[in-house]
Motif scaffolding. Structure first.
Motif, PDB file in Angstrom:
ATOM      1  N   HIS A 190      40.229  41.761  38.601  1.00 46.32           N
ATOM      2  CA  HIS A 190      39.768  41.307  37.282  1.00 46.32           C
ATOM      3  C   HIS A 190      39.374  39.820  37.311  1.00 46.32           C
ATOM      4  O   HIS A 190      39.194  39.244  38.372  1.00 46.32           O
ATOM      5  CB  HIS A 190      40.823  41.635  36.211  1.00 46.32           C
ATOM      6  CG  HIS A 190      41.387  43.018  36.393  1.00 46.32           C
ATOM      7  ND1 HIS A 190      40.710  44.141  35.989  1.00 46.32           N
ATOM      8  CD2 HIS A 190      42.518  43.475  37.017  1.00 46.32           C
ATOM      9  CE1 HIS A 190      41.420  45.224  36.328  1.00 46.32           C
ATOM     10  NE2 HIS A 190      42.510  44.849  36.946  1.00 46.32           N
ATOM     11  N   GLU A 207      47.150  40.190  33.757  1.00 47.36           N
ATOM     12  CA  GLU A 207      47.039  40.680  35.133  1.00 47.36           C
ATOM     13  C   GLU A 207      46.107  39.773  35.946  1.00 47.36           C
ATOM     14  O   GLU A 207      46.375  39.482  37.113  1.00 47.36           O
ATOM     15  CB  GLU A 207      46.521  42.120  35.143  1.00 47.36           C
ATOM     16  CG  GLU A 207      46.423  42.703  36.542  1.00 47.36           C
ATOM     17  CD  GLU A 207      45.719  44.046  36.594  1.00 47.36           C
ATOM     18  OE1 GLU A 207      45.375  44.577  35.519  1.00 47.36           O
ATOM     19  OE2 GLU A 207      45.487  44.542  37.712  1.00 47.36           O
ATOM     20  N   HIS A 232      46.469  43.851  42.392  1.00 51.40           N
ATOM     21  CA  HIS A 232      46.524  44.288  40.987  1.00 51.40           C
ATOM     22  C   HIS A 232      47.980  44.459  40.555  1.00 51.40           C
ATOM     23  O   HIS A 232      48.887  44.472  41.377  1.00 51.40           O
ATOM     24  CB  HIS A 232      45.825  45.651  40.830  1.00 51.40           C
ATOM     25  CG  HIS A 232      44.345  45.591  40.959  1.00 51.40           C
ATOM     26  ND1 HIS A 232      43.491  45.607  39.880  1.00 51.40           N
ATOM     27  CD2 HIS A 232      43.559  45.492  42.068  1.00 51.40           C
ATOM     28  CE1 HIS A 232      42.236  45.527  40.313  1.00 51.40           C
ATOM     29  NE2 HIS A 232      42.249  45.465  41.637  1.00 51.40           N
ATOM     30  N   ALA A 233      48.152  44.636  39.242  1.00 55.72           N
ATOM     31  CA  ALA A 233      49.427  45.128  38.706  1.00 55.72           C
ATOM     32  C   ALA A 233      49.060  46.110  37.605  1.00 55.72           C
ATOM     33  O   ALA A 233      48.000  46.001  36.987  1.00 55.72           O
ATOM     34  CB  ALA A 233      50.277  43.992  38.165  1.00 55.72           C
TER      35      ALA A 233
HETATM   36 ZN    ZN Z   1      44.009  45.911  37.850  1.00 56.94          ZN
END
Ligand code: ZN
Length: 275
Positions: free
Chosen positions: A70, A107, A162-163
């Motif tokens: 992102h 995130e 990512h999370a």
């Molecule tokens: Zn993500």
């Protein structure tokens, strides 16, 4: 099959470096000497030096691409990130805003911070490290471009950080690896699986976080719907470090010391895969 080969060629054409590879010549050349004994001594010395260098910097000559998921500015540019792109198995949004903890730690900020820490560790081990974005205030790039950056670099390993944002009771981390799709990722599916296993083990050992309670088996998940994986011609995985909507994991992710442990676990995994 013929269609496949053609599409692979087109991708190679777009990212020539990924197809040709990059020669990294860091070898120490033995000088030409009139006396064989002198040349031998010099060559032996050079070898010892080279071996010492490898011992000191285990990732010398390796290129690693880190993709912080992102971007902090994505939410301001819905039109740009909602543009549909072809990820071979489907059309998807160019990028998304990502999730956040309940108290607003995004995130994008988390992946940016962990990626910075990871880059620092890998560079200290001698790796050439490239990130897919330069800051956490702009937009994108598209998932297609994120894959292309790894391909163009001819990365030995690529990792997308990512999370997750799942139901509050869900917790634990998982690693996502590509599946064969009759496409450009097929030749690196096996190496990506090896990378995924190594990173899972490094992550678990360093962070102590449990395997995901809600996705995959033993923290391993295989998918064919992610553009970042489908379009990769280099070994690549995604790491979902945990669930930002779970109170316990949200608290951990907001602790810089814990993010350092995450980065160390990822670095250990990448290094184990590459050795
Ligand atoms: Zn993500």
């Amino acid at each position: 099959m013929r269609v496949l080969a053609a599409s692979t060629l087109v991708l190679c054409g777009l990212a020539a470096a990924a197809c040709g590879g990059t020669a990294n010549s860091e070898r120490v050349a033995a000088p030409v000497a009139a006396q064989p004994s002198a040349a031998e001594t010099s060559a032996a010395g050079a070898k010892t030096l080279a071996a010492a260098e490898v011992r000191k910097k285990p990732l010398s000559g390796k290129t690693i691409v880190i993709d912080p998921g992102h971007n902090g500015g994505n939410y301001k540019h819905p039109k740009a990130i909602n543009r549909q792109v072809n990820v071979l198995t489907q059309w998807k949004a160019c990028d998304t805003t990502g999730t956040s903890t309940n108290d607003g730690y995004s995130e994008a900020a988390f992946t940016w911070d962990v990626s910075q820490r990871l880059a620092k560790i890998l560079k200290s081990q001698g790796a050439d490290v490239k990130l897919t974005r330069k800051n956490n205030t702009s937009v994108g790039p598209c998932i297609t471009e994120r894959a292309a950056i790894g391909n163009k670099a001819g990365a030995d390993a690529a990792i997308s950080v990512h999370a997750d944002g799942s139901a509050a009771a869900n917790h634990g981390f998982h690693v996502i690896m590509p599946k064969k799709i009759n496409g450009p990722v097929d030749p690196v599916v096996n190496d990506s699986r090896r990378l995924g296993l190594a990173v899972r083990d490094g992550f678990k050992k360093e962070t102590g976080l449990p395997y995901s309670t809600y996705i995959g088996s033993k923290a391993l998940s295989f998918r064919n719907d992610l553009g970042g994986l489908n379009l990769s011609t280099v070994p690549k995985i995604f790491v979902e470090a945990g669930n930002m909507r779970n109170a316990g994991e949200a608290a951990k992710f907001q602790d810089p010391a814990f993010r350092q442990r995450i980065a160390q676990g990822l670095a250990d995994g990448v290094q184990n895969y590459l050795k």
